[in-house]
Design a protein around this motif. Sequence first.
Motif, PDB file in Angstrom:
ATOM      1  N   ILE A  30       0.869  -1.168   0.000  1.00 30.99           N
ATOM      2  CA  ILE A  30       0.000   0.000   0.000  1.00 30.99           C
ATOM      3  C   ILE A  30       0.909   1.222   0.000  1.00 30.99           C
ATOM      4  N   ASN A  31       0.366   2.368  -0.357  1.00 34.73           N
ATOM      5  CA  ASN A  31       1.215   3.563  -0.378  1.00 34.73           C
ATOM      6  C   ASN A  31       0.612   4.737   0.379  1.00 34.73           C
ATOM      7  N   ALA A  32      -0.344   4.435   1.274  1.00 33.79           N
ATOM      8  CA  ALA A  32      -0.923   5.485   2.108  1.00 33.79           C
ATOM      9  C   ALA A  32      -1.658   4.865   3.278  1.00 33.79           C
ATOM     10  N   THR A  33      -1.758   5.630   4.349  1.00 29.34           N
ATOM     11  CA  THR A  33      -2.606   5.235   5.469  1.00 29.34           C
ATOM     12  C   THR A  33      -3.136   6.486   6.141  1.00 29.34           C
ATOM     13  N   SER A  34      -4.312   6.369   6.761  1.00 34.67           N
ATOM     14  CA  SER A  34      -4.958   7.490   7.434  1.00 34.67           C
ATOM     15  C   SER A  34      -5.081   7.178   8.919  1.00 34.67           C
ATOM     16  N   VAL A  35      -4.664   8.126   9.733  1.00 35.44           N
ATOM     17  CA  VAL A  35      -4.445   7.906  11.160  1.00 35.44           C
ATOM     18  C   VAL A  35      -5.571   8.499  11.996  1.00 35.44           C
ATOM     19  N   MET A  36      -6.113   7.686  12.899  1.00 37.29           N
ATOM     20  CA  MET A  36      -7.062   8.170  13.897  1.00 37.29           C
ATOM     21  C   MET A  36      -6.253   8.687  15.093  1.00 37.29           C
ATOM     22  N   THR A  37      -6.575   9.890  15.563  1.00 31.19           N
ATOM     23  CA  THR A  37      -5.743  10.526  16.592  1.00 31.19           C
ATOM     24  C   THR A  37      -6.434  10.632  17.941  1.00 31.19           C
ATOM     25  N   VAL A  38      -7.488   9.849  18.160  1.00 30.82           N
ATOM     26  CA  VAL A  38      -8.308  10.016  19.363  1.00 30.82           C
ATOM     27  C   VAL A  38      -8.008   8.993  20.459  1.00 30.82           C
ATOM     28  N   PHE A  39      -7.054   8.087  20.213  1.00 28.61           N
ATOM     29  CA  PHE A  39      -6.781   7.036  21.182  1.00 28.61           C
ATOM     30  C   PHE A  39      -5.443   7.254  21.893  1.00 28.61           C
ATOM     31  N   ASP A  40      -5.327   6.672  23.090  1.00 30.39           N
ATOM     32  CA  ASP A  40      -4.062   6.721  23.821  1.00 30.39           C
ATOM     33  C   ASP A  40      -2.974   5.969  23.045  1.00 30.39           C
ATOM     34  N   ALA A  58       5.383   6.862   1.272  1.00 36.48           N
ATOM     35  CA  ALA A  58       3.978   6.653   1.640  1.00 36.48           C
ATOM     36  C   ALA A  58       3.368   7.953   2.155  1.00 36.48           C
ATOM     37  N   SER A  59       2.098   8.155   1.831  1.00 34.78           N
ATOM     38  CA  SER A  59       1.364   9.316   2.315  1.00 34.78           C
ATOM     39  C   SER A  59       0.722   8.965   3.654  1.00 34.78           C
ATOM     40  N   ILE A  60       1.021   9.751   4.671  1.00 35.65           N
ATOM     41  CA  ILE A  60       0.478   9.530   6.015  1.00 35.65           C
ATOM     42  C   ILE A  60      -0.491  10.666   6.317  1.00 35.65           C
ATOM     43  N   GLY A  61      -1.761  10.316   6.493  1.00 41.24           N
ATOM     44  CA  GLY A  61      -2.784  11.341   6.615  1.00 41.24           C
ATOM     45  C   GLY A  61      -3.557  11.292   7.917  1.00 41.24           C
ATOM     46  N   LEU A  62      -4.408  12.286   8.086  1.00 41.98           N
ATOM     47  CA  LEU A  62      -5.301  12.386   9.246  1.00 41.98           C
ATOM     48  C   LEU A  62      -6.670  11.843   8.873  1.00 41.98           C
ATOM     49  N   HIS A  63      -7.156  10.905   9.675  1.00 41.14           N
ATOM     50  CA  HIS A  63      -8.476  10.299   9.485  1.00 41.14           C
ATOM     51  C   HIS A  63      -9.427  10.983  10.477  1.00 41.14           C
ATOM     52  N   VAL A  64     -10.009  12.104  10.076  1.00 37.07           N
ATOM     53  CA  VAL A  64     -10.887  12.873  10.964  1.00 37.07           C
ATOM     54  C   VAL A  64     -12.021  11.981  11.454  1.00 37.07           C
ATOM     55  N   THR A  65     -12.187  11.920  12.771  1.00 37.58           N
ATOM     56  CA  THR A  65     -13.127  10.989  13.393  1.00 37.58           C
ATOM     57  C   THR A  65     -14.167  11.757  14.194  1.00 37.58           C
ATOM     58  N   LEU A  66     -15.438  11.573  13.829  1.00 43.44           N
ATOM     59  CA  LEU A  66     -16.537  12.233  14.537  1.00 43.44           C
ATOM     60  C   LEU A  66     -17.639  11.260  14.913  1.00 43.44           C
ATOM     61  N   THR A  67     -17.417   9.966  14.708  1.00 44.03           N
ATOM     62  CA  THR A  67     -18.397   8.938  15.053  1.00 44.03           C
ATOM     63  C   THR A  67     -17.678   7.762  15.696  1.00 44.03           C
ATOM     64  N   GLY A  68     -18.400   7.009  16.531  1.00 46.35           N
ATOM     65  CA  GLY A  68     -17.806   5.814  17.120  1.00 46.35           C
ATOM     66  C   GLY A  68     -18.186   5.630  18.567  1.00 46.35           C
ATOM     67  N   THR A  69     -17.891   4.453  19.080  1.00 44.46           N
ATOM     68  CA  THR A  69     -18.245   4.107  20.462  1.00 44.46           C
ATOM     69  C   THR A  69     -17.069   4.344  21.395  1.00 44.46           C
ATOM     70  N   PHE A  70     -16.461   5.514  21.274  1.00 44.95           N
ATOM     71  CA  PHE A  70     -15.305   5.878  22.088  1.00 44.95           C
ATOM     72  C   PHE A  70     -15.285   7.396  22.233  1.00 44.95           C
ATOM     73  N   PRO A  71     -14.542   7.922  23.208  1.00 48.57           N
ATOM     74  CA  PRO A  71     -14.600   9.358  23.509  1.00 48.57           C
ATOM     75  C   PRO A  71     -13.855  10.215  22.489  1.00 48.57           C
ATOM     76  N   PRO A  72     -14.372  11.421  22.231  1.00 50.26           N
ATOM     77  CA  PRO A  72     -13.647  12.396  21.418  1.00 50.26           C
ATOM     78  C   PRO A  72     -12.566  13.087  22.233  1.00 50.26           C
ATOM     79  N   LEU A  73     -11.803  13.944  21.586  1.00 52.41           N
ATOM     80  CA  LEU A  73     -10.773  14.705  22.284  1.00 52.41           C
ATOM     81  C   LEU A  73     -11.349  15.915  23.008  1.00 52.41           C
ATOM     82  N   THR A  74     -12.513  16.383  22.552  1.00 50.78           N
ATOM     83  CA  THR A  74     -13.159  17.539  23.171  1.00 50.78           C
ATOM     84  C   THR A  74     -14.553  17.145  23.647  1.00 50.78           C
TER      85      THR A  74
END
Length: 282
Positions: A30-40, A58-74
């Motif tokens: 693969i040549n890219a991945t998108s990172v979730m930044t909301v976990f420890d 490789a392209s390393i990106g931000l996977h903006v997360t606004l849904t899920g069964t876990f806490p947000p950063l704010t």
Amino acid sequence: MKRVVLCADDYAISPGVSEAIRRLIAARRINATSVMTVFDGLIEEADCLLAAAEGTDASIGLHVTLTGTFPPLTRGIAGADGHFPALSRVVVAALSRRLDAQAVEAEVEAQFQAFLDAFGRPPDHVDGHQHVHVLPVVRKAVLTATARFAPRAWLRDVTPARAALHGFDVKGRLIGAFASGFARDATPFGLATNRGFGGAYDFSADHDFATLLTHFLKGVPDGGLVMVHPGRVDDPLTARDPLTQQREVEYAVLHGEAMPAILDAADVSLALPDGLRNTAAA
């Protein structure tokens, strides 16, 4: 050969997913991945990913997360249980323009900052978990934050390439409808997008993923993007996401002996197109 971005979503959702993605990047499957930044543990995951990606382009990106069964950063976007809202709730609120724009902006900015803190540089690209980045209200927040925090990044346009649709593909067409005008809206911000998208399918159905992947790769044009969700199932993943065993199936194909033949059959080179390479963060 067509230059295509083959991007693994959900890096850092669990150790098993992260390790699988690192193996695929290091092996140039693969040549890219998108990172979730909301976990420890993000800093440790970032260090490992940067090491695995060294020398691979490789392209390393931000996977903006606004849904899920876990806490947000704010706090502002959290529900009564302290977790992100469900996707259905976000979609309805966004389409009816009842989504709290300030809360969305605060969470998106916090996730950009978490990426900067962990990786020491802006993301190369930006997209969204469950494609929330293209929704009304969220779209504006993501475009504004990308221009501010990562002005050289490119964004994922999930408008499907017609040839990459799988059958009638209700899922792919619905995602594409939400994405209407996304590339146009990114232009005033000076932000580039991929050309054509593939990879959406019913995860619950019994599919031959090797055949599906070949179809997606053949169907996107030069400069297109195909998303994948490889991983190893572990307890954190099971607690955080319903997509589990299919990640193992995808990983087996992507890491397997047949992968070079799949790329050859699709006449694909895993390389960033010039229009995205020129904007990627140094």
